[in-house]
Design an enzyme around this catalytic site. Sequence first.
Site, mmCIF file in Angstrom:
data_model
loop_
_atom_site.group_PDB
_atom_site.id
_atom_site.type_symbol
_atom_site.label_atom_id
_atom_site.label_comp_id
_atom_site.label_asym_id
_atom_site.label_seq_id
_atom_site.Cartn_x
_atom_site.Cartn_y
_atom_site.Cartn_z
ATOM 1 N N GLU A 130 0.835 -1.213 0.000
ATOM 2 C CA GLU A 130 0.000 0.000 0.000
ATOM 3 C C GLU A 130 0.868 1.261 0.000
ATOM 4 O O GLU A 130 0.558 2.252 -0.666
ATOM 5 C CB GLU A 130 -0.924 -0.018 1.225
ATOM 6 N N THR A 183 -5.335 10.701 -4.620
ATOM 7 C CA THR A 183 -5.253 10.751 -3.156
ATOM 8 C C THR A 183 -4.297 11.846 -2.702
ATOM 9 O O THR A 183 -4.569 12.556 -1.722
ATOM 10 C CB THR A 183 -4.801 9.381 -2.605
HETATM 11 N N1 HSE Z 1 -7.577 7.734 4.880
HETATM 12 C C1 HSE Z 1 -7.075 7.934 3.555
HETATM 13 C C2 HSE Z 1 -7.462 9.326 3.069
HETATM 14 C C3 HSE Z 1 -7.675 6.899 2.644
HETATM 15 O O1 HSE Z 1 -8.617 9.691 3.249
HETATM 16 O O2 HSE Z 1 -6.620 10.039 2.531
HETATM 17 C C4 HSE Z 1 -7.121 6.978 1.250
HETATM 18 O O3 HSE Z 1 -5.813 6.495 1.191
#
Ligand code: HSE
Length: 310
Positions: A130, A183
Site C-alpha cells: 500500500e 489521493t
Molecule cells: N484515509 C485515507 C485518506 C484513505 O482519506 O486520505 C485513502 O488512502
Amino acid sequence: MDRIKVFAPASVANVACGFDTVGFALNFPGDTITVQKTEGTGLSIAKITGDQGKLSLNPTENTVTVAAQSLLDHLGYTGGISIEIEKGLPIGSGLGSSAASAVAGAFAINELLGSPLKKADLLPFALDGEALASKARHADNVAPCLLGGFIFVRDHASHDFFSLPTPPDLYAAIAMPEVVVLTADARAVLPREVPLGSAITQWSNLGALVGAMFLSDYGLIGRSLQDVIIEPARAALIPHFDKVKAAALSTGALGCSISGAGPAVFALCKGKATAEAVAQAMGNAFRQHDVPSFELISPINGEGVKVVGE
Ligand code: HSE
C-alpha cells in the site's frame, strides 16, 4: 499446493468522522490474483487485466508484488512464483484499490506457502505494498480488506487495531462518479491545523460511532456520521457532492460522506431496500448534473480477502 486464486474486496476508509482511523469492507468489487509456483527463482507478473494499461509489470513497481515480496523476504522463500492480476477495482476510485492489490499479494503468497502466518499478521506486509501506491502506511483500507468488517486502527505504526461488531441490517450504498481524484491531491487540500471546537466535534462523533456499532444503535450511527474537518475541505473535489449527499439523506440514509479520498461517495443505510433507493438517488443526483456515475450496494463484508480457486 502449486497454484491458488484469491479475491480481495473494496473498502471504505474514514467513514465520515474517522479519517485515517476507521474503515469497512464491501463484498465487491475487488481484485483477483492467481499465484503459481514456477521453475527458477523470484517473483514475476505474467499478466495484468482490467487496469487499462496503467499498472507496471515490473515486480518492484506493482503494489501486489511489493507486498508479496515483502512477505517472501520475511519467510526466506526464493523459489519462482508467477502472478496474474485481474484489477476489478477502478484505480483512484476511493474504494481502496491499492489496498486490495496489496492485501491480495500478501494473502496469496501466504496461502500458496501453506499459511505460515495468521491472516491478521499479514498486515505489515500488505502495508508495504500500500505504501508504494499511496506513499503512506495507512491501514484504514488495508485492515478491513484483509480481515473484513469494520476495523478501528488506533495506531498504524504498531499495527494496533481491533474489529468493531457490525449491526446485522447495515448496508453501504456507493456512487462512483466518473471523475478522477488523486489521493495526493485530496490530502494536499486538508487543513494543517484544526480548531479545538472542530476537534471536539470530530472525536465526539468518532467515539459515538464506535459505541453505536457495539450497541447496534442505527440512530446513533446516523448522528455520528458527521465530518467537520476532512469532508468540508474535500467536497469541492467531487462535483455536486452536496446535492448527492442531500439526495442520500432525503432518501433515508443514516449518513453519507466521501469514501476514502474520493471521488466515490458512500452512505450507510438500515436495510437492503433503503440502500438500493439511496444508491439510485445518489447516482441520479450526479447524472442530473451531467456527471456519469456507477452505483452499487453491499452488506458489510465480514470475511475480507479469501481463496476463490486454484
Ligand atoms: N484515509 C485515507 C485518506 C484513505 O482519506 O486520505 C485513502 O488512502
